[in-house]
Design a protein around this motif. Structure first.
Motif, mmCIF file in Angstrom:
data_model
loop_
_atom_site.group_PDB
_atom_site.id
_atom_site.type_symbol
_atom_site.label_atom_id
_atom_site.label_comp_id
_atom_site.label_asym_id
_atom_site.label_seq_id
_atom_site.Cartn_x
_atom_site.Cartn_y
_atom_site.Cartn_z
ATOM 1 N N SER A 19 45.549 54.190 24.022
ATOM 2 C CA SER A 19 45.598 53.156 25.056
ATOM 3 C C SER A 19 44.863 53.609 26.305
ATOM 4 N N LEU A 117 55.063 47.680 31.049
ATOM 5 C CA LEU A 117 54.688 47.208 29.724
ATOM 6 C C LEU A 117 55.201 48.205 28.690
ATOM 7 N N VAL A 119 55.617 49.588 25.035
ATOM 8 C CA VAL A 119 54.819 49.541 23.811
ATOM 9 C C VAL A 119 55.506 50.286 22.670
ATOM 10 N N SER A 144 54.951 44.698 24.498
ATOM 11 C CA SER A 144 53.732 44.240 23.811
ATOM 12 C C SER A 144 54.065 43.251 22.707
ATOM 13 N N THR A 147 51.975 40.700 20.034
ATOM 14 C CA THR A 147 50.570 40.492 20.384
ATOM 15 C C THR A 147 49.656 41.025 19.288
ATOM 16 N N ILE A 235 46.887 48.522 18.525
ATOM 17 C CA ILE A 235 47.841 48.351 19.624
ATOM 18 C C ILE A 235 47.200 48.747 20.946
ATOM 19 N N SER A 238 45.470 45.827 22.163
ATOM 20 C CA SER A 238 46.463 44.860 22.636
ATOM 21 C C SER A 238 46.921 45.212 24.046
ATOM 22 N N VAL A 239 47.108 46.508 24.304
ATOM 23 C CA VAL A 239 47.506 46.962 25.643
ATOM 24 C C VAL A 239 46.456 46.558 26.668
ATOM 25 N N ILE A 242 46.707 42.778 27.416
ATOM 26 C CA ILE A 242 47.845 42.415 28.261
ATOM 27 C C ILE A 242 47.605 42.875 29.695
ATOM 28 N N ILE A 256 54.375 37.984 24.101
ATOM 29 C CA ILE A 256 54.986 39.225 24.567
ATOM 30 C C ILE A 256 56.500 39.188 24.370
#
Length: 314
Positions: A19, A117, A119, A144, A147, A235, A238-239, A242, A256
């Motif tokens: 991430s 956030l 995760v 997350s 998503t 992922i 995805s982070v 968002i 979310i």
């Protein structure tokens, strides 16, 4: 005061490091602090990512402590044990709720004004745990959620229909896990109802195709973990997505994980539904159409999560 150009990543395992790397490439932030129980690990990741900055955009990346998170626009919490082959996300719950119960008081002490956030998995249970123990307003504590599951659904539908997955509008809702639901009744391709578009493309066995695709989405993580022991690239992207919605105040609609308050008869827990995401975090749920079967499945998914919360969190 919140620094909209600053992110904090807590947990520097596969997901946290991936991430951080994806966020560096995005150019969304100019400052990023990495925090891990193993400070040397955080320092190593910060150095490794920093060495790519000559190919990217100027950014300060460093290993720090919880004192460095106070002004971060987004605090990304990936800390926790990873999912092993043969293990469900819910199998992680006792280990990772324990970790969260130690992390959240540290966050609470810093009176953060950004968005948290979550995760780490099981993300819906841990989002609830974060709300309970962080002291932050619940709208600024989000997970997350589905998503990534939703991205997997769009990808597979795009392949099935031979169209750009960005033109597919469909959601996975409920638990990020085995009880998740594909919300087929609201799915469409650029405004054309999904079954109509399938007919246009020569696909007429709708029920069988939907079952197969939904199973593939649900089992995607298991397949990846079986083959490469962990999932982290999807992922990580995805982070980034968002975080974009938060710091740019996009008011984007993303599935979310956030607290429920009576919607569809569900209260007192966190699960994934399409929500408006902006600078304030979760800024309202979008009431997509769900048929009776989907609503029943959503409530069943909530019951699964409620049982886990009773056993592991409360």
């Amino acid at each position: 005061m919140v620094n909209l150009r600053k992110a904090a990543v807590i947990g520097c395992g596969f997901v946290g490091a991936s991430s951080a790397f994806a966020l560096m490439q995005s150019g969304l932030f100019s400052e990023m602090v990495l925090i891990d129980a193993d400070h040397d690990k955080a320092e190593g990741e910060a150095l490794d990512i920093s060495h790519g900055l000559p190919f990217a955009r100027p950014m300060e990346i460093y290993a720090g402590s919880y004192d460095d998170i106070a002004d971060a626009a987004v605090i990304i919490v990936t800390a926790g044990a990873g999912q092993k082959p043969g293990e469900t996300r819910l199998d992680l719950v006792k280990k990772n709720t324990g970790i969260f119960k130690s992390i959240m008081p540290e966050i609470a002490k810093r009176h953060c004004e950004g968005v948290m956030l979550v995760v780490a998995n099981p993300v819906d249970v841990l989002t609830y745990t974060a709300v309970k123990y962080s002291g932050m307003p619940e709208e600024r504590v989000i997970g997350s959620g589905t998503t990534l599951d939703t991205a997997r659904l769009k990808y597979l539908l795009g392949q099935h229909l031979d169209v750009d997955p960005r033109s597919v509008h469909a959601f996975i809702i409920g638990e990020h896990g085995d009880s998740e639901i594909a919300a087929w009744s609201s799915a469409n391709v650029s405004g054309v109802p999904l079954n109509d578009f399938c007919d246009m493309r020569g696909h007429h066995e709708h029920e069988a195709a939907m079952r197969e695709i939904a199973e593939k989405v649900k089992n995607s993580a298991y397949e990846i973990i079986e083959k490469k022991k962990a999932t982290y690239y999807g992922i990580a992207m995805s982070v980034v997505r968002i975080c974009e919605a938060i710091v740019r105040d996009e008011k984007s609609i993303l599935p979310i994980s956030s607290m429920m308050h009576g919607e569809y008869g569900i209260s007192g827990l966190s699960l994934s539904m399409p929500r408006i995401v902006g600078r304030g975090g979760s800024e309202g749920m979008v009431p997509i159409h769900l048929n009776e079967e989907e609503q029943e499945a959503l409530r069943a998914s909530a019951d699964v999560l409620a049982g886990v919360i009773r056993d592991a969190v409360i």
